[in-house]
Design a protein around this motif. Structure first.
Motif, PDB file in Angstrom:
ATOM      1  N   UNK A  12       5.276  10.453   7.567  1.00 51.57           N
ATOM      2  CA  UNK A  12       4.652  11.704   8.165  1.00 51.57           C
ATOM      3  C   UNK A  12       4.253  12.704   7.149  1.00 51.57           C
ATOM      4  N   UNK A  13       4.903  12.358   5.870  1.00 49.84           N
ATOM      5  CA  UNK A  13       4.576  13.354   4.699  1.00 49.84           C
ATOM      6  C   UNK A  13       3.646  12.914   3.730  1.00 49.84           C
ATOM      7  N   UNK A  14       3.763  11.570   3.312  1.00 47.69           N
ATOM      8  CA  UNK A  14       2.982  11.215   2.165  1.00 47.69           C
ATOM      9  C   UNK A  14       1.953  10.212   2.667  1.00 47.69           C
ATOM     10  N   UNK A  32      11.849   8.455   3.334  1.00 50.17           N
ATOM     11  CA  UNK A  32      10.552   7.806   2.559  1.00 50.17           C
ATOM     12  C   UNK A  32      11.165   7.377   1.325  1.00 50.17           C
ATOM     13  N   UNK A  33      11.126   6.067   0.804  1.00 52.29           N
ATOM     14  CA  UNK A  33      11.442   5.476  -0.458  1.00 52.29           C
ATOM     15  C   UNK A  33      10.615   5.721  -1.701  1.00 52.29           C
ATOM     16  N   UNK A  34       9.297   6.176  -1.371  1.00 51.62           N
ATOM     17  CA  UNK A  34       8.378   6.268  -2.448  1.00 51.62           C
ATOM     18  C   UNK A  34       8.784   7.491  -3.194  1.00 51.62           C
ATOM     19  N   UNK A  35       8.165   7.214  -4.679  1.00 48.54           N
ATOM     20  CA  UNK A  35       8.670   8.192  -5.762  1.00 48.54           C
ATOM     21  C   UNK A  35       8.326   9.475  -5.304  1.00 48.54           C
ATOM     22  N   UNK A  36       8.934  10.649  -5.550  1.00 52.79           N
ATOM     23  CA  UNK A  36       8.186  11.738  -5.527  1.00 52.79           C
ATOM     24  C   UNK A  36       8.069  12.301  -3.947  1.00 52.79           C
ATOM     25  N   UNK A  37       8.447  11.524  -2.939  1.00 56.50           N
ATOM     26  CA  UNK A  37       8.331  11.727  -1.741  1.00 56.50           C
ATOM     27  C   UNK A  37       9.846  12.079  -0.941  1.00 56.50           C
ATOM     28  N   UNK A  38      10.493  11.344  -0.592  1.00 54.47           N
ATOM     29  CA  UNK A  38      11.762  11.098   0.119  1.00 54.47           C
ATOM     30  C   UNK A  38      12.076  12.155   1.343  1.00 54.47           C
TER      31      UNK A  38
END
Length: 200
Positions: A12-14, A32-38
């Motif tokens: 929902x964020x990235x 979220x496991x993506x770098x810079x999101x979480x």
């Protein structure tokens, strides 16, 4: 969560895809496991309403003739054929205007259905009706309007509560929905397994 299949959702964020496993669905959230999101995505359980609720309803809505508020026509669940013919589900009076009736024998169809996601009835209006003998759709002679807008021949439209439709350009009716009480709806609520398309 038995029978859960690993699935992908959009964060929902990235907006990038995240893999959801059974443990995430049981917990009700996933980071979220993506770098810079979480970002933490809340996973909501889906529910719907059992359509068997319609068997216990006392009414399915009504039409009120605007030319005489004492003239009320109750609706049934499913297809309601409106017209002056005695073969119609809702037989309308032959309203005369300068010696002429503008409502066709089988003028229009108002179909009442149950929306299992909202738990309310829906009302779909279409000009004309199915001729049971010929098994073809016959349109009215003078047309059908919803809130003053003419319906196209093949158009099927939702009619909101209080919507006004006019038959033959002269005779108007107000639709009153039957609103299912929330206390009754709660008893027909069915929880579904985790739905990957529903996140908060």
């Amino acid at each position: 969560m038995s029978g859960f299949k690993t699935t992908l959702i959009d964060c929902q964020a990235c907006g990038r895809r995240i893999m959801v496993r059974a443990a995430d669905a049981e917990r009700g959230s996933i980071a979220c496991s993506h770098l810079g999101c979480g970002a933490v995505n809340i996973l909501s359980a889906a529910f719907q309403y059992d359509e068997n609720i319609v068997h216990g309803l006392p009414a399915f809505g009504k039409l009120t003739y605007l030319g005489d508020s004492q003239l009320i026509y109750p609706l049934q669940f499913g297809r309601n054929t409106l017209g002056t013919s005695d073969a119609c589900t809702v037989q309308l009076n032959r309203f005369m205007h300068n010696g002429r009736c503008y409502i066709s024998r089988r003028h229009c169809t108002l179909t009442v259905t149950f929306d299992k996601w909202t738990g309310q009835l829906r009302y779909h209006l279409q000009d004309g009706a199915v001729d049971n003998q010929a098994q073809t759709h016959q349109y009215s002679l003078n047309g059908t309007r919803l809130n003053a807008t003419p319906l196209q021949k093949t158009e099927i439209v939702d009619v909101e509560n209080g919507g006004i439709f006019t038959l033959g350009g002269v005779d108007s009716f107000r639709l009153s929905h039957y609103v299912i009480p929330s206390a009754m709806l709660d008893t027909y609520k069915v929880e579904l397994d985790f739905n990957p398309d529903r996140t908060q």
